[in-house]
Motif scaffolding. Structure first.
Motif, mmCIF file in Angstrom:
data_model
loop_
_atom_site.group_PDB
_atom_site.id
_atom_site.type_symbol
_atom_site.label_atom_id
_atom_site.label_comp_id
_atom_site.label_asym_id
_atom_site.label_seq_id
_atom_site.Cartn_x
_atom_site.Cartn_y
_atom_site.Cartn_z
ATOM 1 N N LEU A 61 0.834 -1.199 0.000
ATOM 2 C CA LEU A 61 0.000 0.000 0.000
ATOM 3 C C LEU A 61 0.870 1.250 0.000
ATOM 4 O O LEU A 61 1.932 1.268 0.622
ATOM 5 N N PRO A 62 0.420 2.318 -0.684
ATOM 6 C CA PRO A 62 1.241 3.532 -0.738
ATOM 7 C C PRO A 62 1.249 4.283 0.591
ATOM 8 O O PRO A 62 0.300 4.204 1.369
ATOM 9 N N LYS A 63 2.347 5.001 0.815
ATOM 10 C CA LYS A 63 2.420 5.868 1.990
ATOM 11 C C LYS A 63 1.572 7.093 1.696
ATOM 12 O O LYS A 63 1.531 7.572 0.575
ATOM 13 N N ARG A 64 0.868 7.589 2.698
ATOM 14 C CA ARG A 64 -0.029 8.697 2.450
ATOM 15 C C ARG A 64 -0.094 9.605 3.665
ATOM 16 O O ARG A 64 -0.157 9.129 4.785
ATOM 17 N N GLY A 65 -0.076 10.920 3.407
ATOM 18 C CA GLY A 65 -0.283 11.878 4.480
ATOM 19 C C GLY A 65 0.993 12.300 5.174
ATOM 20 O O GLY A 65 2.069 11.768 4.935
ATOM 21 N N PHE A 66 0.831 13.273 6.031
ATOM 22 C CA PHE A 66 1.944 13.851 6.774
ATOM 23 C C PHE A 66 1.389 14.459 8.049
ATOM 24 O O PHE A 66 0.347 15.095 8.032
ATOM 25 N N LYS A 67 2.047 14.237 9.165
ATOM 26 C CA LYS A 67 1.628 14.846 10.419
ATOM 27 C C LYS A 67 2.818 15.575 11.017
ATOM 28 O O LYS A 67 3.848 14.960 11.305
ATOM 29 N N SER A 68 2.675 16.856 11.150
ATOM 30 C CA SER A 68 3.773 17.675 11.648
ATOM 31 C C SER A 68 4.046 17.376 13.117
ATOM 32 O O SER A 68 3.122 17.270 13.924
ATOM 33 N N HIS A 69 5.312 17.282 13.463
ATOM 34 C CA HIS A 69 5.685 17.054 14.861
ATOM 35 C C HIS A 69 5.572 18.337 15.678
ATOM 36 O O HIS A 69 5.703 18.315 16.899
ATOM 37 N N LEU A 70 5.326 19.455 14.999
ATOM 38 C CA LEU A 70 5.181 20.727 15.712
ATOM 39 C C LEU A 70 3.739 20.963 16.182
ATOM 40 O O LEU A 70 3.489 21.885 16.954
ATOM 41 N N LEU A 71 2.783 20.142 15.708
ATOM 42 C CA LEU A 71 1.371 20.332 16.050
ATOM 43 C C LEU A 71 1.101 20.218 17.553
ATOM 44 O O LEU A 71 0.147 20.807 18.056
ATOM 45 N N LYS A 72 1.940 19.463 18.265
ATOM 46 C CA LYS A 72 1.697 19.271 19.698
ATOM 47 C C LYS A 72 1.874 20.568 20.488
ATOM 48 O O LYS A 72 1.409 20.673 21.609
ATOM 49 N N PHE A 73 2.543 21.562 19.883
ATOM 50 C CA PHE A 73 2.745 22.836 20.559
ATOM 51 C C PHE A 73 1.633 23.844 20.265
ATOM 52 O O PHE A 73 1.635 24.939 20.791
ATOM 53 N N ASN A 74 0.686 23.464 19.377
ATOM 54 C CA ASN A 74 -0.427 24.352 19.021
ATOM 55 C C ASN A 74 -1.651 24.019 19.852
ATOM 56 O O ASN A 74 -1.880 22.865 20.202
ATOM 57 N N ALA A 75 -2.463 25.040 20.153
ATOM 58 C CA ALA A 75 -3.683 24.815 20.920
ATOM 59 C C ALA A 75 -4.771 25.757 20.425
ATOM 60 O O ALA A 75 -4.481 26.812 19.851
#
Length: 143
Positions: A61-75
């Motif tokens: 299956l193809p790799k899909r998407g991206f999740k930023s590691h900086l999102l945990k600092f956003n609220a």
């Protein structure tokens, strides 16, 4: 009652199934493993997801998407939560103290969910376009 007379409750313990102990046991000869093949042999097994050398599903299956590691600092904080807070001036420290954002949050944004009745001045906090209009309509400001 004596310590040497304590026994487990009836039916709570049962004997382990002993395989490969002759035909009379019902699990003699192949001991429930069937005939031949990797699963019948001692130490013969494979890793999770192995498909006999065929390219495994998780690699087909193809790799899909991206999740930023900086999102945990956003609220995010909604207008209704801001209204319940009841402070005239709000900054990041005040939101952390009230428990509205996590302790590791660095960037906070006000979103337009709910109503705002009191005038609130925001210091170092962003807001969406709709939230900014609602804050200014209530007599507040964003610095």
């Amino acid at each position: 009652m004596e310590l040497n007379s304590i026994k487990p409750a009836d039916g709570s313990k049962h004997a382990k199934r002993r395989v490969g102990r002759g035909i009379g046991s019902g699990l003699g000869k192949t001991a429930g493993r069937g005939h031949k093949g990797q699963k019948s042999r001692s130490g013969g097994y494979h890793k999770v997801g192995f498909e006999g050398g065929q390219m495994p599903l998780q690699r087909r299956l193809p790799k899909r998407g991206f999740k930023s590691h900086l999102l945990k600092f956003n609220a995010e904080v909604s207008l209704s939560e801001l209204d319940k807070l009841g402070l005239a001036e709000v900054d990041l420290a005040a939101l952390k103290q009230a428990g509205l954002v996590g302790s590791i949050a660095k960037v906070v944004k006000i979103i337009k969910r709910g109503e705002l009745t009191k005038a609130v001045k925001l210091n170092g906090i962003g807001a969406t376009a709709g939230a900014k209009a609602a804050i200014e309509a209530a007599g507040g400001s964003i610095a």
